[in-house]
Design a protein around this motif. Structure first.
Motif, mmCIF file in Angstrom:
data_model
loop_
_atom_site.group_PDB
_atom_site.id
_atom_site.type_symbol
_atom_site.label_atom_id
_atom_site.label_comp_id
_atom_site.label_asym_id
_atom_site.label_seq_id
_atom_site.Cartn_x
_atom_site.Cartn_y
_atom_site.Cartn_z
ATOM 1 N N PHE A 1 3.738 -15.232 -7.266
ATOM 2 C CA PHE A 1 3.529 -14.532 -6.102
ATOM 3 C C PHE A 1 2.549 -13.460 -6.647
ATOM 4 C CE2 PHE A 1 7.682 -15.861 -4.749
ATOM 5 C CZ PHE A 1 7.650 -16.157 -3.323
ATOM 6 N N GLU A 2 1.637 -13.093 -5.733
ATOM 7 C CA GLU A 2 0.764 -11.987 -5.772
ATOM 8 C C GLU A 2 0.676 -11.310 -4.534
ATOM 9 O OE1 GLU A 2 -3.893 -12.402 -5.800
ATOM 10 O OE2 GLU A 2 -3.045 -12.636 -8.163
ATOM 11 N N ALA A 3 0.760 -9.885 -4.771
ATOM 12 C CA ALA A 3 0.668 -8.950 -3.346
ATOM 13 C C ALA A 3 -0.584 -9.052 -2.800
ATOM 14 C CB ALA A 3 1.143 -7.702 -3.849
ATOM 15 N N VAL A 4 -0.541 -9.103 -1.445
ATOM 16 C CA VAL A 4 -1.871 -9.025 -0.712
ATOM 17 C C VAL A 4 -2.382 -7.398 -0.724
ATOM 18 C CG1 VAL A 4 -3.022 -9.169 1.562
ATOM 19 C CG2 VAL A 4 -1.618 -11.033 0.584
ATOM 20 N N ASP A 5 -1.274 -6.648 -0.472
ATOM 21 C CA ASP A 5 -1.399 -4.970 -0.109
ATOM 22 C C ASP A 5 -0.871 -4.608 -1.408
ATOM 23 O OD1 ASP A 5 -1.355 -2.350 0.266
ATOM 24 O OD2 ASP A 5 -0.643 -2.908 2.465
ATOM 25 N N PRO A 6 -1.479 -3.938 -2.232
ATOM 26 C CA PRO A 6 -1.325 -3.239 -3.487
ATOM 27 C C PRO A 6 -0.190 -2.206 -3.208
ATOM 28 C CG PRO A 6 -3.558 -2.652 -3.194
ATOM 29 C CD PRO A 6 -3.200 -3.652 -2.084
ATOM 30 N N LYS A 7 -0.134 -1.689 -2.218
ATOM 31 C CA LYS A 7 0.740 -0.607 -1.967
ATOM 32 C C LYS A 7 2.141 -0.966 -1.527
ATOM 33 C CE LYS A 7 -0.742 2.560 1.038
ATOM 34 N NZ LYS A 7 -0.897 3.494 2.114
ATOM 35 N N VAL A 8 2.199 -2.377 -0.823
ATOM 36 C CA VAL A 8 3.543 -2.964 -0.639
ATOM 37 C C VAL A 8 3.856 -4.120 -0.773
ATOM 38 C CG1 VAL A 8 4.627 -3.253 1.907
ATOM 39 C CG2 VAL A 8 3.225 -1.287 1.638
ATOM 40 N N SER A 9 4.829 -4.455 -1.628
ATOM 41 C CA SER A 9 5.135 -5.931 -1.907
ATOM 42 C C SER A 9 5.885 -6.649 -0.789
ATOM 43 C CB SER A 9 6.183 -5.889 -3.122
ATOM 44 O OG SER A 9 7.447 -5.369 -2.732
ATOM 45 N N PHE A 10 5.787 -7.931 -0.799
ATOM 46 C CA PHE A 10 6.474 -8.782 -0.142
ATOM 47 C C PHE A 10 7.870 -8.657 0.055
ATOM 48 C CE2 PHE A 10 8.261 -13.095 0.803
ATOM 49 C CZ PHE A 10 7.985 -13.070 1.912
ATOM 50 N N GLU A 11 8.375 -8.304 -1.081
ATOM 51 C CA GLU A 11 9.911 -7.959 -1.148
ATOM 52 C C GLU A 11 10.098 -6.685 -0.494
ATOM 53 O OE1 GLU A 11 8.111 -8.380 -3.914
ATOM 54 O OE2 GLU A 11 8.802 -10.497 -4.586
ATOM 55 N N THR A 12 9.373 -5.796 -0.567
ATOM 56 C CA THR A 12 9.370 -4.643 0.105
ATOM 57 C C THR A 12 9.364 -4.778 1.836
ATOM 58 O OG1 THR A 12 8.708 -3.172 -1.387
ATOM 59 C CG2 THR A 12 8.692 -2.256 0.859
ATOM 60 N N ARG B 1 0.252 -15.882 -1.796
ATOM 61 C CA ARG B 1 0.123 -14.457 -1.589
ATOM 62 C C ARG B 1 0.802 -14.243 -0.045
ATOM 63 N NH1 ARG B 1 -5.883 -15.624 -3.440
ATOM 64 N NH2 ARG B 1 -5.176 -14.795 -5.636
ATOM 65 N N PRO B 2 2.085 -13.938 0.099
ATOM 66 C CA PRO B 2 2.885 -13.909 1.338
ATOM 67 C C PRO B 2 2.566 -12.404 1.866
ATOM 68 C CG PRO B 2 4.397 -13.960 -0.317
ATOM 69 C CD PRO B 2 2.905 -14.084 -1.014
ATOM 70 N N PHE B 3 2.438 -12.398 3.285
ATOM 71 C CA PHE B 3 2.202 -10.988 3.876
ATOM 72 C C PHE B 3 2.989 -10.937 5.284
ATOM 73 C CE2 PHE B 3 -0.248 -7.764 6.093
ATOM 74 C CZ PHE B 3 0.080 -6.630 5.400
ATOM 75 N N ILE B 4 3.657 -10.051 5.395
ATOM 76 C CA ILE B 4 4.176 -9.826 6.855
ATOM 77 C C ILE B 4 3.351 -8.876 7.420
ATOM 78 C CG2 ILE B 4 6.294 -9.271 8.126
ATOM 79 C CD1 ILE B 4 7.897 -10.287 5.393
ATOM 80 N N ALA B 5 3.228 -9.223 8.711
ATOM 81 C CA ALA B 5 2.529 -8.364 9.703
ATOM 82 C C ALA B 5 3.085 -8.381 11.296
ATOM 83 C CB ALA B 5 1.031 -8.781 9.746
ATOM 84 N N GLU B 6 2.704 -7.267 12.042
ATOM 85 C CA GLU B 6 3.094 -7.308 13.458
ATOM 86 C C GLU B 6 1.508 -7.267 14.240
ATOM 87 O OE1 GLU B 6 7.135 -4.525 13.107
ATOM 88 O OE2 GLU B 6 5.038 -3.508 12.900
ATOM 89 N N LYS B 7 1.977 -7.797 15.416
ATOM 90 C CA LYS B 7 0.561 -7.703 16.175
ATOM 91 C C LYS B 7 0.467 -6.460 16.510
ATOM 92 C CE LYS B 7 0.726 -11.222 19.576
ATOM 93 N NZ LYS B 7 1.000 -11.792 20.498
ATOM 94 N N VAL B 8 -1.041 -6.100 16.822
ATOM 95 C CA VAL B 8 -1.558 -4.737 17.010
ATOM 96 C C VAL B 8 -2.280 -4.962 18.647
ATOM 97 C CG1 VAL B 8 -3.022 -3.151 16.676
ATOM 98 C CG2 VAL B 8 -1.903 -4.061 14.809
ATOM 99 N N ALA B 9 -2.004 -4.265 19.416
ATOM 100 C CA ALA B 9 -2.589 -4.019 20.793
ATOM 101 C C ALA B 9 -3.760 -3.241 20.900
ATOM 102 C CB ALA B 9 -1.849 -3.284 21.917
ATOM 103 N N VAL B 10 -5.068 -3.859 21.189
ATOM 104 C CA VAL B 10 -6.219 -3.028 21.334
ATOM 105 C C VAL B 10 -6.679 -3.462 22.752
ATOM 106 C CG1 VAL B 10 -8.688 -3.185 20.447
ATOM 107 C CG2 VAL B 10 -6.842 -3.651 18.851
ATOM 108 N N GLN B 11 -6.561 -2.341 23.538
ATOM 109 C CA GLN B 11 -7.005 -2.333 24.895
ATOM 110 C C GLN B 11 -8.157 -3.142 25.309
ATOM 111 O OE1 GLN B 11 -7.057 1.539 26.821
ATOM 112 N NE2 GLN B 11 -7.536 0.776 28.838
ATOM 113 N N GLY B 12 -8.056 -4.201 26.055
ATOM 114 C CA GLY B 12 -9.290 -4.965 26.580
ATOM 115 C C GLY B 12 -9.498 -6.249 25.743
#
Length: 124
Positions: A5-16, A109-120
């Motif tokens: 495993f390798e982190a995508v975001d150096p500040k936040v691990s997949f485990e976190t 390189r796993p990463f968990i994300a949430e959708k972001v609303a951008v108006q229009g």
């Protein structure tokens, strides 16, 4: 597991990220760097892995993508009802067994994300 495993975001691990409190639907984006000559084995292993995950409570969908122009990189995009449902599936003995079938040298390189609303443009 046969892969690293390798982190995508150096500040936040997949485990976190897996331990994050549920806030709704999440998207798992997992980039897989396949060792030379191991694409067929990786695709076979992914198919077994994905079939199991799709049978788990909370899995909404999954889709595998392959890089163009001879790339040995795959990207899996899976939508889950919650982080806790993804965590339960990921920690299960069945998944751990299937994950062991991937070829040695595979880099995930796993990463968990949430959708972001951008108006229009897009909705969450």
């Amino acid at each position: 597991m046969a892969f690293a495993f390798e982190a995508v975001d150096p500040k936040v691990s997949f485990e976190t990220q897996l331990q994050q409190e549920d806030s709704g639907t999440v998207v798992l984006i997992n980039t897989l760097v396949v060792p030379e000559g191991q694409m067929d084995k990786t695709l076979e292993s992914w198919a077994l892995d994905a079939a199991y995950m799709k049978s788990c409570d909370g899995c909404i969908s999954t889709q595998l993508h392959r890089g163009t122009a001879g790339s040995d990189t795959l990207v899996n995009i899976a939508v889950w009802e919650s982080t806790s449902s993804l965590l339960a599936a990921f920690m299960s003995a069945e998944f751990q067994e299937k994950a062991g079938a991937y070829p040695d040298g595979l880099l995930a390189r796993p990463f968990i994300a949430e959708k972001v609303a951008v108006q229009g443009i897009c909705v969450a």
